[in-house]
Write a protein that holds these residues in place. Sequence first.
Motif, PDB file in Angstrom:
ATOM      1  N   ARG A  32       3.506 -19.870  29.473  1.00  0.00           N
ATOM      2  CA  ARG A  32       2.186 -20.229  28.941  1.00  0.00           C
ATOM      3  C   ARG A  32       1.635 -19.187  27.969  1.00  0.00           C
ATOM      4  O   ARG A  32       0.787 -19.493  27.158  1.00  0.00           O
ATOM      5  CB  ARG A  32       1.188 -20.414  30.091  1.00  0.00           C
ATOM      6  CG  ARG A  32       1.535 -21.572  30.986  1.00  0.00           C
ATOM      7  CD  ARG A  32       0.613 -21.613  32.200  1.00  0.00           C
ATOM      8  NE  ARG A  32       1.071 -22.609  33.144  1.00  0.00           N
ATOM      9  CZ  ARG A  32       0.322 -23.597  33.602  1.00  0.00           C
ATOM     10  NH1 ARG A  32      -0.932 -23.699  33.208  1.00  0.00           N
ATOM     11  NH2 ARG A  32       0.814 -24.456  34.448  1.00  0.00           N
ATOM     12  N   ILE A  33       2.110 -17.968  28.086  1.00  0.00           N
ATOM     13  CA  ILE A  33       1.575 -16.866  27.290  1.00  0.00           C
ATOM     14  C   ILE A  33       2.583 -16.480  26.196  1.00  0.00           C
ATOM     15  O   ILE A  33       3.773 -16.335  26.457  1.00  0.00           O
ATOM     16  CB  ILE A  33       1.287 -15.629  28.166  1.00  0.00           C
ATOM     17  CG1 ILE A  33       0.335 -15.992  29.319  1.00  0.00           C
ATOM     18  CG2 ILE A  33       0.734 -14.476  27.321  1.00  0.00           C
ATOM     19  CD1 ILE A  33      -1.010 -16.516  28.880  1.00  0.00           C
ATOM     20  N   ILE A  34       2.055 -16.314  24.985  1.00  0.00           N
ATOM     21  CA  ILE A  34       2.852 -15.862  23.851  1.00  0.00           C
ATOM     22  C   ILE A  34       2.323 -14.494  23.445  1.00  0.00           C
ATOM     23  O   ILE A  34       1.116 -14.314  23.273  1.00  0.00           O
ATOM     24  CB  ILE A  34       2.721 -16.837  22.664  1.00  0.00           C
ATOM     25  CG1 ILE A  34       3.331 -18.187  23.030  1.00  0.00           C
ATOM     26  CG2 ILE A  34       3.365 -16.258  21.409  1.00  0.00           C
ATOM     27  CD1 ILE A  34       3.069 -19.274  22.003  1.00  0.00           C
ATOM     28  N   GLN A  35       3.222 -13.534  23.322  1.00  0.00           N
ATOM     29  CA  GLN A  35       2.819 -12.220  22.822  1.00  0.00           C
ATOM     30  C   GLN A  35       3.166 -12.180  21.345  1.00  0.00           C
ATOM     31  O   GLN A  35       4.292 -12.462  20.943  1.00  0.00           O
ATOM     32  CB  GLN A  35       3.548 -11.105  23.556  1.00  0.00           C
ATOM     33  CG  GLN A  35       3.086  -9.734  23.102  1.00  0.00           C
ATOM     34  CD  GLN A  35       3.617  -8.619  23.967  1.00  0.00           C
ATOM     35  OE1 GLN A  35       3.698  -8.755  25.180  1.00  0.00           O
ATOM     36  NE2 GLN A  35       3.985  -7.525  23.332  1.00  0.00           N
ATOM     37  N   TYR A  45      -1.645 -14.728  23.543  1.00  0.00           N
ATOM     38  CA  TYR A  45      -2.206 -16.052  23.283  1.00  0.00           C
ATOM     39  C   TYR A  45      -1.742 -16.988  24.388  1.00  0.00           C
ATOM     40  O   TYR A  45      -0.616 -16.863  24.874  1.00  0.00           O
ATOM     41  CB  TYR A  45      -1.695 -16.595  21.938  1.00  0.00           C
ATOM     42  CG  TYR A  45      -2.170 -15.826  20.734  1.00  0.00           C
ATOM     43  CD1 TYR A  45      -3.152 -16.354  19.898  1.00  0.00           C
ATOM     44  CD2 TYR A  45      -1.656 -14.570  20.417  1.00  0.00           C
ATOM     45  CE1 TYR A  45      -3.594 -15.654  18.778  1.00  0.00           C
ATOM     46  CE2 TYR A  45      -2.092 -13.869  19.305  1.00  0.00           C
ATOM     47  CZ  TYR A  45      -3.060 -14.417  18.498  1.00  0.00           C
ATOM     48  OH  TYR A  45      -3.495 -13.730  17.394  1.00  0.00           O
ATOM     49  N   THR A  46      -2.597 -17.931  24.772  1.00  0.00           N
ATOM     50  CA  THR A  46      -2.208 -18.943  25.741  1.00  0.00           C
ATOM     51  C   THR A  46      -2.027 -20.273  25.002  1.00  0.00           C
ATOM     52  O   THR A  46      -2.843 -20.648  24.155  1.00  0.00           O
ATOM     53  CB  THR A  46      -3.235 -19.070  26.890  1.00  0.00           C
ATOM     54  OG1 THR A  46      -2.734 -19.988  27.862  1.00  0.00           O
ATOM     55  CG2 THR A  46      -4.597 -19.520  26.420  1.00  0.00           C
ATOM     56  N   VAL A  47      -0.953 -20.968  25.340  1.00  0.00           N
ATOM     57  CA  VAL A  47      -0.615 -22.202  24.629  1.00  0.00           C
ATOM     58  C   VAL A  47      -1.665 -23.262  24.911  1.00  0.00           C
ATOM     59  O   VAL A  47      -1.988 -23.559  26.067  1.00  0.00           O
ATOM     60  CB  VAL A  47       0.793 -22.699  25.026  1.00  0.00           C
ATOM     61  CG1 VAL A  47       1.095 -24.048  24.397  1.00  0.00           C
ATOM     62  CG2 VAL A  47       1.845 -21.665  24.624  1.00  0.00           C
ATOM     63  N   MET A  48      -2.194 -23.836  23.842  1.00  0.00           N
ATOM     64  CA  MET A  48      -3.236 -24.860  23.918  1.00  0.00           C
ATOM     65  C   MET A  48      -2.668 -26.260  23.706  1.00  0.00           C
ATOM     66  O   MET A  48      -3.070 -27.211  24.372  1.00  0.00           O
ATOM     67  CB  MET A  48      -4.305 -24.567  22.862  1.00  0.00           C
ATOM     68  CG  MET A  48      -5.435 -25.563  22.823  1.00  0.00           C
ATOM     69  SD  MET A  48      -6.678 -25.127  21.592  1.00  0.00           S
ATOM     70  CE  MET A  48      -5.823 -25.546  20.078  1.00  0.00           C
ATOM     71  N   ALA A  49      -1.715 -26.397  22.763  1.00  0.00           N
ATOM     72  CA  ALA A  49      -1.152 -27.715  22.450  1.00  0.00           C
ATOM     73  C   ALA A  49       0.239 -27.558  21.866  1.00  0.00           C
ATOM     74  O   ALA A  49       0.520 -26.600  21.144  1.00  0.00           O
ATOM     75  CB  ALA A  49      -2.048 -28.459  21.466  1.00  0.00           C
ATOM     76  N   VAL A 116       0.443 -24.487  19.254  1.00  0.00           N
ATOM     77  CA  VAL A 116      -0.852 -23.876  18.905  1.00  0.00           C
ATOM     78  C   VAL A 116      -1.358 -23.144  20.141  1.00  0.00           C
ATOM     79  O   VAL A 116      -1.389 -23.710  21.236  1.00  0.00           O
ATOM     80  CB  VAL A 116      -1.875 -24.942  18.453  1.00  0.00           C
ATOM     81  CG1 VAL A 116      -3.198 -24.286  18.075  1.00  0.00           C
ATOM     82  CG2 VAL A 116      -1.321 -25.758  17.293  1.00  0.00           C
ATOM     83  N   ALA A 117      -1.745 -21.884  19.963  1.00  0.00           N
ATOM     84  CA  ALA A 117      -2.196 -21.073  21.088  1.00  0.00           C
ATOM     85  C   ALA A 117      -3.487 -20.336  20.731  1.00  0.00           C
ATOM     86  O   ALA A 117      -3.748 -20.037  19.565  1.00  0.00           O
ATOM     87  CB  ALA A 117      -1.104 -20.088  21.492  1.00  0.00           C
ATOM     88  N   LYS A 118      -4.275 -20.032  21.771  1.00  0.00           N
ATOM     89  CA  LYS A 118      -5.564 -19.334  21.619  1.00  0.00           C
ATOM     90  C   LYS A 118      -5.412 -17.895  22.086  1.00  0.00           C
ATOM     91  O   LYS A 118      -4.840 -17.632  23.150  1.00  0.00           O
ATOM     92  CB  LYS A 118      -6.621 -20.043  22.458  1.00  0.00           C
ATOM     93  CG  LYS A 118      -7.974 -19.342  22.470  1.00  0.00           C
ATOM     94  CD  LYS A 118      -9.002 -20.097  23.260  1.00  0.00           C
ATOM     95  CE  LYS A 118      -8.800 -19.935  24.740  1.00  0.00           C
ATOM     96  NZ  LYS A 118      -9.931 -20.447  25.533  1.00  0.00           N
ATOM     97  N   ARG A 119      -5.947 -16.966  21.286  1.00  0.00           N
ATOM     98  CA  ARG A 119      -5.866 -15.551  21.658  1.00  0.00           C
ATOM     99  C   ARG A 119      -6.697 -15.284  22.906  1.00  0.00           C
ATOM    100  O   ARG A 119      -7.851 -15.722  23.003  1.00  0.00           O
ATOM    101  CB  ARG A 119      -6.346 -14.672  20.507  1.00  0.00           C
ATOM    102  CG  ARG A 119      -6.030 -13.195  20.759  1.00  0.00           C
ATOM    103  CD  ARG A 119      -6.299 -12.341  19.565  1.00  0.00           C
ATOM    104  NE  ARG A 119      -7.749 -12.226  19.388  1.00  0.00           N
ATOM    105  CZ  ARG A 119      -8.329 -11.806  18.290  1.00  0.00           C
ATOM    106  NH1 ARG A 119      -7.616 -11.487  17.228  1.00  0.00           N
ATOM    107  NH2 ARG A 119      -9.633 -11.724  18.211  1.00  0.00           N
ATOM    108  N   ILE A 120      -6.091 -14.552  23.847  1.00  0.00           N
ATOM    109  CA  ILE A 120      -6.788 -14.254  25.104  1.00  0.00           C
ATOM    110  C   ILE A 120      -6.973 -12.753  25.323  1.00  0.00           C
ATOM    111  O   ILE A 120      -7.666 -12.352  26.256  1.00  0.00           O
ATOM    112  CB  ILE A 120      -6.072 -14.880  26.323  1.00  0.00           C
ATOM    113  CG1 ILE A 120      -4.608 -14.459  26.385  1.00  0.00           C
ATOM    114  CG2 ILE A 120      -6.213 -16.406  26.270  1.00  0.00           C
ATOM    115  CD1 ILE A 120      -3.885 -14.904  27.654  1.00  0.00           C
TER     116      ILE A 120
END
Length: 124
Positions: A32-35, A45-49, A116-120
């Motif tokens: 779920r997490i992309i560095q 970032y966590t995957v949104m879509a 597409v991922a959102k920065r966390i």
Amino acid sequence: DNILVYGHNMKDGTMFSDLLQYKRESFWQQHRIIQFDTLTAQAEYTVMAVFQGEAEDLFAYYQFANAETPQEFAAYVDACKGVALYETGVSAAYGDKLITLSTCDDSGKNSRVVVVAKRITEPR
């Protein structure tokens, strides 16, 4: 608001080929997490879509960089969620930072897979 990264999916498994695995919800559940690292910073970032399709049939995700209004940002998020292969439970609001990863896919003539991922985390 959005960093767009294109990478070629090499048949030998190098470069962006692992991105294709996100088509499977089971892969997303474990990843779920992309560095994202640059020369000067790291962020998560966590995957949104995740979505796929023929390039000419997809909405113009590749044109979104900076939203001038909250409505423009929300429209991009809604478009991504609307074509997503599965629900992630993650959304984003105006002011959030996104990363969009795009690669070619061999499932069609001009097919793309997009994550597409959102920065966390703040860049460090």
